[in-house]
Enzyme design. Structure first.
Site, mmCIF file in Angstrom:
data_model
loop_
_atom_site.group_PDB
_atom_site.id
_atom_site.type_symbol
_atom_site.label_atom_id
_atom_site.label_comp_id
_atom_site.label_asym_id
_atom_site.label_seq_id
_atom_site.Cartn_x
_atom_site.Cartn_y
_atom_site.Cartn_z
ATOM 1 N N ASP A 1 34.549 42.082 47.313
ATOM 2 C CA ASP A 1 34.925 43.396 46.776
ATOM 3 C C ASP A 1 35.555 44.223 47.892
ATOM 4 O O ASP A 1 36.127 43.672 48.847
ATOM 5 C CB ASP A 1 33.711 44.081 46.107
ATOM 6 N N ASP A 2 35.476 45.522 47.791
ATOM 7 C CA ASP A 2 36.200 46.411 48.702
ATOM 8 C C ASP A 2 35.767 46.205 50.168
ATOM 9 O O ASP A 2 34.711 45.632 50.449
ATOM 10 C CB ASP A 2 35.917 47.860 48.283
ATOM 11 N N LYS B 1 40.482 41.339 41.341
ATOM 12 C CA LYS B 1 40.009 42.575 40.711
ATOM 13 C C LYS B 1 40.903 43.693 41.216
ATOM 14 O O LYS B 1 40.982 43.931 42.422
ATOM 15 C CB LYS B 1 38.547 42.826 41.109
ATOM 16 N N ASP C 1 30.518 52.700 37.048
ATOM 17 C CA ASP C 1 29.950 51.709 37.973
ATOM 18 C C ASP C 1 28.456 51.564 37.747
ATOM 19 O O ASP C 1 27.756 52.551 37.525
ATOM 20 C CB ASP C 1 30.120 52.192 39.418
ATOM 21 N N ARG D 1 37.025 46.382 33.302
ATOM 22 C CA ARG D 1 35.951 47.372 33.339
ATOM 23 C C ARG D 1 36.358 48.531 32.438
ATOM 24 O O ARG D 1 37.488 48.971 32.454
ATOM 25 C CB ARG D 1 35.780 47.879 34.771
ATOM 26 N N ASP E 1 41.441 47.512 41.263
ATOM 27 C CA ASP E 1 40.785 48.790 40.995
ATOM 28 C C ASP E 1 41.835 49.885 40.782
ATOM 29 O O ASP E 1 43.041 49.631 40.905
ATOM 30 C CB ASP E 1 39.859 49.121 42.185
HETATM 31 C C1 GLA Z 1 35.082 51.322 42.362
HETATM 32 C C2 GLA Z 1 34.721 50.140 41.476
HETATM 33 C C3 GLA Z 1 33.536 49.414 42.027
HETATM 34 C C4 GLA Z 1 33.824 48.949 43.441
HETATM 35 C C5 GLA Z 1 34.241 50.132 44.298
HETATM 36 C C6 GLA Z 1 34.734 49.698 45.655
HETATM 37 O O1 GLA Z 1 34.113 52.315 42.331
HETATM 38 O O2 GLA Z 1 34.479 50.551 40.155
HETATM 39 O O3 GLA Z 1 33.211 48.306 41.218
HETATM 40 O O4 GLA Z 1 34.808 47.960 43.411
HETATM 41 O O5 GLA Z 1 35.279 50.884 43.692
HETATM 42 O O6 GLA Z 1 35.142 50.755 46.443
#
Ligand code: GLA
Length: 506
Positions: free
Chosen positions: A183-184, A259, A321, A317, A261
């Site tokens: 992820d990030d 993914k 979150d 999504r 965002d």
């Molecule tokens: C958003 C996404 C999360 C995650 C964060 C990462 O909030 O919805 O799932 O990926 O960014 O910064």
């Protein structure tokens, strides 16, 4: 507005919005001939050079899609797919990379281009025929980049390698948990000189390709995170203005899921921009499951929007979150129960709504609440992307995560998203038809009452959609125990305890 390589400073500032305006022209049918001697200037594929392109479009193209396609095919006759693809790329480029002289094209032409782009391409990468399963770092590890203080818990290649090892050694992979998703906060703060994304050199010293090779050698797949905007939500470089380059980088690294965002961008850009990234991912020739956060950023979502999203994304999504808490889990279930815009109806093989990660094995849920999350994510045909420390998952949580019957409900080949059919006094009943269609169903009794004291609930099977005259074997989805054989008009009874789900399947 550009979503590709051109430097933003070169762009005519209002082009995107003018194009959008023009695309809303009422009921105009136009035939446009475009003989463009400057194609090479905008780096088009050779296929378009020197040919005359006829576009027949109405702004009501959604209603008359078939007709437009036929017209296009008549014009191109052969090689239409390739041509249409290239044409589409051209159209994107016209909008995005327009140098001043090119933008002298009539605005109506640009508008048609926008329509056509939406018209001719849709994601068909053969992926996510059932909800994807795997592991994703965000909820459990967030943006922890401090590998000095937290050597085992920081976002680094070591973390993903360790989780890959555990997916295999703890038996998750063989049950379908195949994706290891970054992820990030994996990136370096800056792109390289040629504009490429690069991982943080300290935390990913061997690079993403090498990590992908490792993950692949274990029979797993590697997912990565980027953002449609100028920055990721954590402030790292975003894909806006670099979409094609980033898609190509991901393909070259051997990425299997992306993914995308939606931080740091104008939300109104999303419904053009997300399809464009999907297009570039597709263009690479490498199948990469496309996970869009697009709808999560849009407040008013109707069925038409969901249909569009399903055309361009494998999973998406659509809500807040998840954190490590029952409030979050129950809030998501309520959102899915309401099913605003009928989003459940667009789910199916290749396309799934994503209510966010599975948090079983973390700290926020009681055992019963973990049962609820697992059962409901199965009924809702949701991606099963765990975000936990696979090293420390307790045996009872692991047993739920690895329950084959629950996984089978989630992975049912029909891919139908279960819906809530009853909500009364804190009790909910959810139903998900299973294959073979018309013969099997899964249903869940979900009790959200916080008051103590058991009580009985009865409900006739035929009201759950179980109409077969031969009757049904009803099995407890958690234990596999046969509850009994029922005729469709018989009532099924359960004792409801606090915050519990009972799940049954024929
Ligand atoms: C958003 C996404 C999360 C995650 C964060 C990462 O909030 O919805 O799932 O990926 O960014 O910064």
């Amino acid at each position: 507005m550009s979503w590709s390589r051109a430097a933003p400073s070169k762009l005519p500032p209002s082009s995107h919005h003018r194009a959008l305006q023009a695309s809303k022209m009422p009921n105009t049918c136009l035939a446009v001939s475009l003989r463009n001697p400057d194609l090479s200037v905008i780096h088009l594929g050779t296929v378009l050079e020197g040919i005359t392109v006829f576009l027949f479009l109405c702004d009501r193209w959604d209603a008359a899609e078939g007709e437009h396609m036929q017209n296009l095919k008549k014009v191109y006759n052969s090689k239409e797919t390739k041509l249409v693809d290239d044409l589409q790329l051209f159209l994107f480029e016209v909008i995005s990379q327009t140098a001043a002289e090119l933008f002298t094209l009539q605005i109506s032409v640009v508008a048609l281009v926008v329509c056509l782009a939406g018209l001719v391409w849709s994601l068909d990468n053969g992926l996510a025929r059932t909800p994807p399963m795997g592991w994703l770092s965000w909820q459990r590890y967030r943006c922890n980049t401090d590998c000095v203080q937290y050597p085992d818990d920081c976002i680094s290649e070591k973390l993903y390698m360790r989780m890959a090892d555990l997916l295999v050694s703890e038996g998750y992979r063989d049950l379908g948990y195949k994706y290891v998703n970054i992820d990030d906060c994996w990136m370096s703060r800056n792109r390289s000189k040629d504009g490429s994304l690069q991982p943080d050199p300290v935390r990913f010293p061997n690079g993403i390709k090498s990590l992908a090779n490792y993950v692949h050698s274990k029979g797993l797949k590697l997912g990565i995170y980027e953002d449609f905007g100028t920055k990721t939500c954590g402030g790292y470089p975003g894909s806006k203005f670099y979409m094609q380059q980033d898609a190509e980088t991901f393909a070259a690294w051997g990425i299997d899921m992306v993914k995308l965002d939606g931080c740091y961008t104008d939300v109104s850009d999303m419904d053009e921009g997300y399809p464009i990234m999907g297009f570039y991912l597709n263009q690479t020739g490498r199948p990469m499951l496309y996970s869009c956060s697009w709808p999560a950023y849009i407040k008013q979502k109707d069925f038409a929007l969901y249909q569009k999203i399903a055309k361009y994304c494998n999973i998406w999504r659509n809500y807040n979150d998840i954190g490590d808490s029952w409030d979050d889990v129950s809030g998501i279930i309520e959102y899915y129960g309401k099913d605003g815009g009928n989003f459940s109806k667009v789910a199916g093989p290749g396309n799934f709504n994503d209510p966010d990660m599975i948090i079983l094995g973390d700290y926020g849920l009681s055992y019963d609440q973990q049962r609820v999350q697992m059962a409901m994510w199965a009924i809702m045909a949701s991606p099963l992307l765990m975000s936990n420390n696979l090293e420390t998952v307790k045996p009872e949580s692991k047993a739920l995560l690895q329950n084959r019957r629950i996984i089978a409900i989630n992975q049912d080949p029909l891919g139908i998203q279960g819906t809530r059919i009853v909500k009364m006094n804190g009790l909910e009943i959810w139903v998900k038809p299973l294959a073979p269609k018309g013969k099997s169903i899964a249903f869940a009794f979900l009790n959200l009452n916080h008051g103590g004291g058991p009580s009985k609930v009865s409900y006739p099977l035929n009201k759950l959609g179980a109409m077969s005259p031969q009757g049904y074997n009803v099995t407890d989805g958690f234990t596999g125990k046969l509850i009994g054989t029922y005729k469709s008009k018989d009532k099924i009874s359960v004792n409801k305890d606090t915050s519990e789900t009972k799940e049954y399947v024929k």
